[in-house]
Design an enzyme around this catalytic site. Structure first.
Site, mmCIF file in Angstrom:
data_model
loop_
_atom_site.group_PDB
_atom_site.id
_atom_site.type_symbol
_atom_site.label_atom_id
_atom_site.label_comp_id
_atom_site.label_asym_id
_atom_site.label_seq_id
_atom_site.Cartn_x
_atom_site.Cartn_y
_atom_site.Cartn_z
ATOM 1 N N ASP A 101 -8.271 -3.306 -7.296
ATOM 2 C CA ASP A 101 -7.768 -3.005 -5.955
ATOM 3 C C ASP A 101 -8.895 -2.449 -5.084
ATOM 4 O O ASP A 101 -9.424 -1.366 -5.339
ATOM 5 C CB ASP A 101 -6.627 -1.986 -6.065
ATOM 6 C CG ASP A 101 -5.904 -1.776 -4.758
ATOM 7 O OD1 ASP A 101 -6.559 -1.396 -3.766
ATOM 8 O OD2 ASP A 101 -4.674 -1.980 -4.723
ATOM 9 N N HIS A 139 -6.379 -6.132 -1.638
ATOM 10 C CA HIS A 139 -5.385 -5.074 -1.464
ATOM 11 C C HIS A 139 -4.329 -5.605 -0.503
ATOM 12 O O HIS A 139 -4.651 -6.039 0.596
ATOM 13 C CB HIS A 139 -6.031 -3.811 -0.897
ATOM 14 C CG HIS A 139 -5.068 -2.664 -0.714
ATOM 15 N ND1 HIS A 139 -4.447 -2.038 -1.778
ATOM 16 C CD2 HIS A 139 -4.606 -2.048 0.402
ATOM 17 C CE1 HIS A 139 -3.666 -1.064 -1.331
ATOM 18 N NE2 HIS A 139 -3.739 -1.050 -0.009
ATOM 19 N N SER A 182 0.829 -1.195 0.000
ATOM 20 C CA SER A 182 0.000 0.000 0.000
ATOM 21 C C SER A 182 0.874 1.259 0.000
ATOM 22 O O SER A 182 1.680 1.448 -0.904
ATOM 23 C CB SER A 182 -0.964 -0.020 1.185
ATOM 24 O OG SER A 182 -1.979 0.950 1.034
#
Length: 410
Positions: A292, A359, A196
């Site tokens: 995502d 994610h 991330s």
């Protein structure tokens, strides 16, 4: 008692995610519950190895501090055997803050203060010390550097009135100096990874990491869930561009961004990976979902751009998306594939873009390497990354469009 323990873990994750996600303008309860469910599944499934925290005391003299002025930290599990001289350095993720209000809020969380960080964290997925869970990197020196600056380990400024320190670049340098002193300077092989915001940081610092070592050291980088796109949202705006503009301006990150980009583009554009990946010299692997879920919820269909709640059910559960919403998401996938087209032409780079609504897939055991992990061509993510890092084969794995992949955990 065991059940009560895991319930307390999940509640703790929910609470801390309320803080992290607020800075990214999405419905805190919705996404924090989603992440808590995924994280708790991973923890329960793996009986994780817990690794204690280490404060970087030498950072004080360098002014390398978290948002609230506390010293940065990391978790370190030393390697052994054939991995004793190999290093995996993982950069923690956790969103960003883009204005004084959200940064002041953030400094009251584990992503802004080392005083509030967990004393020990689970090492799972690519950080696992178990051969059966992490066959290629289990016995390496494995490090997670905690994230407490709010700008993906970039920026160097402060806001005196709000008592905020924006020292991401100094934290990066202090952490690298600390690890080099712990033996990383003698590494035979090294891998920088992150998820991330940590995945974005990995892209931003990939060549810096390579420059720490002699040319004889094998160095590569893995960005997981870090391919944030400068995409139009459901209202025709550019939610993430506006947000990133706040981050780059407030924390003065321009001087820490690659000059190959800032020489011809503005700092906000140079915070987007699509404008960086082509010029990175170090071998780089992009692990990302073409759908995502964080980008869908936070920047493609955020509640602020959905006042009538048309996207609410779809945002939280892809199975409830209607045909036009799926078509919009397919457009996002096409944009991602267009972004990586030139990048993928180099054999030194690797790709694993699946069609799961996910994610961050490298640090969760159930997505990294387990009996029910997502696959492309019968190859799990851990196998694909290992094949690429050790040059066993060229890895350019791109999944067919949703809903073809039945291996996804979503």
């Amino acid at each position: 008692m065991v059940k009560l323990f895991w319930v307390s873990i999940v509640l703790g994750i929910v609470f801390t995610n309320l803080i992290d996600i607020d800075a990214y303008h999405i419905n805190e309860t919705e996404l924090s519950l989603l992440e808590a469910h995924e994280a708790s599944f991973s923890l329960v499934a793996t009986n994780p190895h817990m690794v204690g925290i280490t404060i970087i005391h030498s950072a004080a003299a360098k002014g390398a501090v978290c948002l609230d002025g506390t010293l940065p930290a990391y978790h370190f599990d030393r390697g052994h055997g054939s991995g004793a001289n190999n290093w995996l350095v993982n950069l923690e993720g956790g969103g960003w803050c883009n204005n004084i209000r959200t940064c002041v809020y953030r400094k009251t969380s584990r992503h802004g203060s080392s005083k509030l960080m967990e004393k020990a964290i689970a090492f799972t997925g690519i950080l696992s010390n178990n051969f059966h869970e992490n066959p290629d990197f289990f016995n390496w020196n494995r490090v997670k550097i905690r994230y407490c600056d709010g700008a993906s380990f970039t920026g160097d400024s402060k806001h005196k009135a709000a008592q905020l320190q924006f020292r991401g670049q100094r934290i990066w340098l202090a952490a690298m100096e600390e690890l080099m002193s712990k033996g990383m300077r003698y590494a035979n092989q090294a891998l920088l990874s992150g998820c991330s915001a940590g995945g974005l940081a990995t892209i931003l610092h990939c060549d810096d990491f390579r420059d720490l070592f002699p040319r004889t050291t094998k160095v590569k980088c893995l960005s997981d869930g870090g391919l944030f796109l400068d995409a139009f949202d459901i209202a025709g705006g550019r939610t993430l561009r506006k947000f990133f503009n706040g981050v780059t301006t407030l924390q003065r990150v321009k001087k820490d961004l690659p000059q190959t980009c800032t020489n011809h583009l503005d700092p906000t554009s140079c915070f987007f990976p699509e404008n960086l990946i082509a010029s990175i010299k170090t071998p780089l692997f992009l692990l990302n979902s073409a759908y995502d879920c964080q980008q869908i919820q936070a920047s493609l269909a955020p509640p602020k751009q959905d006042p009538h709640g048309t996207w609410r059910d779809c945002r939280l559960n892809h199975a409830k998306c209607n045909a036009s919403q799926i078509e919009f998401l397919q457009g996002f996938r096409k944009q991602m594939l267009k972004v990586v087209r030139g990048f993928s032409r180099s054999n030194k780079n690797g790709l694993f873009i699946n069609s799961c609504f996910a994610h961050c897939q490298s640090e969760r055991q159930n997505t990294w390497f387990s009996d029910n992990s997502p696959v492309i061509g019968k190859k799990e993510i851990a196998v694909a990354v290992g094949d690429w890092y050790f040059d066993r084969t060229v890895v350019k794995d791109i999944d067919c469009p949703y809903p073809c992949d039945k291996s996804c955990n979503h």
